[in-house]
Design an enzyme around this catalytic site. Structure first.
Site, mmCIF file in Angstrom:
data_model
loop_
_atom_site.group_PDB
_atom_site.id
_atom_site.type_symbol
_atom_site.label_atom_id
_atom_site.label_comp_id
_atom_site.label_asym_id
_atom_site.label_seq_id
_atom_site.Cartn_x
_atom_site.Cartn_y
_atom_site.Cartn_z
ATOM 1 N N GLY B 10 0.815 -1.217 0.000
ATOM 2 C CA GLY B 10 0.000 0.000 0.000
ATOM 3 C C GLY B 10 0.844 1.260 0.000
ATOM 4 O O GLY B 10 2.076 1.214 0.127
ATOM 5 N N ARG B 98 -7.187 3.089 18.431
ATOM 6 C CA ARG B 98 -6.767 4.429 18.862
ATOM 7 C C ARG B 98 -7.475 4.916 20.121
ATOM 8 O O ARG B 98 -6.864 5.556 20.970
ATOM 9 C CB ARG B 98 -7.006 5.434 17.730
ATOM 10 C CG ARG B 98 -6.052 5.267 16.571
ATOM 11 C CD ARG B 98 -6.343 6.322 15.518
ATOM 12 N NE ARG B 98 -5.648 6.036 14.269
ATOM 13 C CZ ARG B 98 -6.089 6.389 13.075
ATOM 14 N NH1 ARG B 98 -7.241 7.059 12.974
ATOM 15 N NH2 ARG B 98 -5.404 6.104 11.990
ATOM 16 N N CYS B 126 -4.252 10.885 10.340
ATOM 17 C CA CYS B 126 -3.284 11.777 9.684
ATOM 18 C C CYS B 126 -3.571 13.259 9.936
ATOM 19 O O CYS B 126 -2.653 14.041 10.226
ATOM 20 C CB CYS B 126 -3.259 11.489 8.185
ATOM 21 S SG CYS B 126 -4.891 11.322 7.447
ATOM 22 N N SER B 156 -4.440 10.732 -1.160
ATOM 23 C CA SER B 156 -3.664 9.640 -0.567
ATOM 24 C C SER B 156 -4.270 9.119 0.722
ATOM 25 O O SER B 156 -3.965 8.008 1.148
ATOM 26 C CB SER B 156 -2.227 10.096 -0.296
ATOM 27 O OG SER B 156 -2.232 11.206 0.580
ATOM 28 N N HIS B 239 -1.832 16.951 3.301
ATOM 29 C CA HIS B 239 -3.045 17.537 3.876
ATOM 30 C C HIS B 239 -2.741 18.954 4.360
ATOM 31 O O HIS B 239 -1.700 19.184 4.990
ATOM 32 C CB HIS B 239 -3.501 16.746 5.111
ATOM 33 C CG HIS B 239 -4.129 15.424 4.810
ATOM 34 N ND1 HIS B 239 -4.295 14.930 3.547
ATOM 35 C CD2 HIS B 239 -4.659 14.493 5.658
ATOM 36 C CE1 HIS B 239 -4.892 13.737 3.617
ATOM 37 N NE2 HIS B 239 -5.111 13.450 4.884
#
Lengths: 332, 332
Positions: B10, B98, B126, B156, B239
């Site tokens: 990936g 998380r 992210c 992405s 980002h």
């Protein structure tokens, strides 16, 4: 009735012609003006082919309405002469007169009354006008106290050249070549540029301060706290805005949706279950501003909302708003 | 030392290999794992060509570190078995663990201490990780009370397929054809999609709630008011985020810049006079998160700032952060 359009060859100019037709504005004769360079060129419009004339104050003053889709410098130089008694009602799309206390700054659904007997009316900044459609009904009903805007602005804000630079730059990028920016400060393909118009002393750009100052003027709310981060992104002609508001009175997402459903110029697009929310893909070419993603603010609680708006930059952000201003001055 | 990478084919997997090399992580032997389908394929890595192995818990447990660049479902199924005593330290890039109170969620520059003796560590979302780089130093010095984020997220975030769908869709769009979205809910070329991950009951998406909840956990600030509007835009792998903060103590743009200049993992890019500000164009491929457009908030006055951050989604948003977590657990 004679209608003059100055700056007929630009992206906004083209849309003014389209909107005049779409709104059945009573155009007897449409006259198109541009620079010497374009004079004599025949433009295809919804009113038939029209030959472009070189701009002159005298010629434009023969019309009843004059739309200025030109630079601020050009407007500053000529608008007063054009709008002097005996001339047309002048609607200026530039920023030149927006903050002039003697010139009304108008989003017709918000403050058409401000036009009064003015001969020169300023059309607001595109980001401001698009946000105003959603914010004003909420302001009236709940009292806005804070407005925080992050914009996702299309290339069309820099005119037809901006759109062309994005398209051609993307074609280059996809071939692995590096595009050279001319219109934008940096290459826009696959990029985000947090810089629209010049920087001012406080670190905000002029574009960002327009959102603050013009919103205050249009809403007649001189103390409203508004901040904006204005960002250019690689889209073509619809601006999106993520907006967080704080209100004086408790507000709910349901209450806001209900209110906005009956607001003029607004289309509530807020059905997450069917992936429906405001997007350039659906807002482009539309007169109404899309409003959605309405939810209770996690920061301001029952006194705030987050929302997302999207509107066609060339329509609500420019041409449509200008034509609606003209409509508001038509004899009833 | 044996290092295992699960999900080697990936977009994040590829970057984990690159970062391990760039950071001189003491890799004795790199083992790559993926689905049966990819097993046997030789992948070119900075550590030489490595043959991909079909995933099995037993094989991965032979390593000292295991990076999981796989789906949440896969992580949920296997992470506990992998991290059981005698196995590797497992760093999971998915969202599966998380918010699990027994699993540390770590941005090493912020809360490496939270790792303790954990065998399973979660790598944050992210958008959260990128924002945290700029926000945490400000939080320590000035006390954050409100954080409002609007994101500009790259393709992405949806993996290599997302990037490919954007590229091929743009090529189609430029030829005047209509791209068909598969990875994204709508066509992304020339569009903006205010919808990342599933919607939750309060109207926010899971992605948006990750920014709220993960920031609180990483900062150990369970009551911090954070709201996010997460928006997909047509960029490839960095980002951006427009962030407005309110602080408990007075803050200035100069003070924040000064502080952030010495913050680890941060590069202050804030020179409007030379058109320098955070952008995907400059942040892509960089380990540091760019922070700029720092200015006194027009909404929160001396108790607030507006800022703009940009970070590589695959690096700080995933691979780099994961490798830094591993580094933090290396014997000193």
């Amino acid at each position: 009735m004679e209608v003059a359009l100055v700056g007929a060859t630009g992206a906004v100019g083209v849309e003014v012609c389209n909107v005049l037709k779409a709104r059945s504005f009573p155009v007897g004769r449409l006259r198109l003006f541009a620079s010497e360079r374009s004079a004599g060129k025949a433009l295809s419009t919804p009113f038939g082919d029209v030959s472009v004339e070189a701009f002159s104050v005298e010629a434009v003053r023969e019309s009843t309405y004059a739309f200025l889709a030109v630079s601020g410098a050009f407007a500053l130089e000529h608008a007063a002469a054009l709008a002097a008694p005996g001339g047309p009602i002048v609607i200026d799309n530039s920023s030149a007169f927006r903050m002039d206390p003697s010139v009304p700054l108008v989003v017709p659904e918000v403050n058409a009354h401000a036009i009064g007997s003015a001969r020169l009316v300023a059309n607001p900044n595109c980001t401001t006008a698009i946000a105003a459609m959603a914010l004003y009904p909420l302001h009236v009903a709940f009292g806005l106290t804070k407005v925080i805007v992050s914009s996702y602005q299309a290339a069309s804000g820099a005119g037809a050249e901006g759109m062309e630079e994005l398209r051609s730059g993307l074609a280059l990028s996809l071939r692995g070549e590096e595009p050279t920016p001319k219109v934008f400060a940096h290459a826009l393909p696959f990029n985000v540029i947090p810089h629209i118009d010049a920087f001012t002393e406080n670190g905000y750009t002029k574009e960002e301060m327009k959102v603050t100052n013009e919103t205050r003027k249009i809403f007649a709310a001189p103390d409203l706290a508004v901040s904006c981060t204005a960002v250019r992104i690689p889209t073509l002609r619809a601006h999106s805005e993520a907006i967080t508001i704080q209100t004086a009175r408790p507000i709910t997402a349901d209450g806001a949706r209900e209110l906005l459903r009956s607001a003029p110029g607004v289309r509530v697009v807020d059905e997450p279950a069917r992936n429906a929310y405001p997007m350039p893909l659906t807002a482009t070419g539309e007169h109404d501003v899309e409003v959605g993603r309405i939810r209770q603010s996690l920061v301001f609680g029952e006194y705030g909302l987050d929302l997302f708006v999207c509107g066609d930059q060339l329509l609500r952000g420019a041409a449509l708003n200008a034509v609606l201003i003209a409509e508001a001055t038509l004899p009833k």
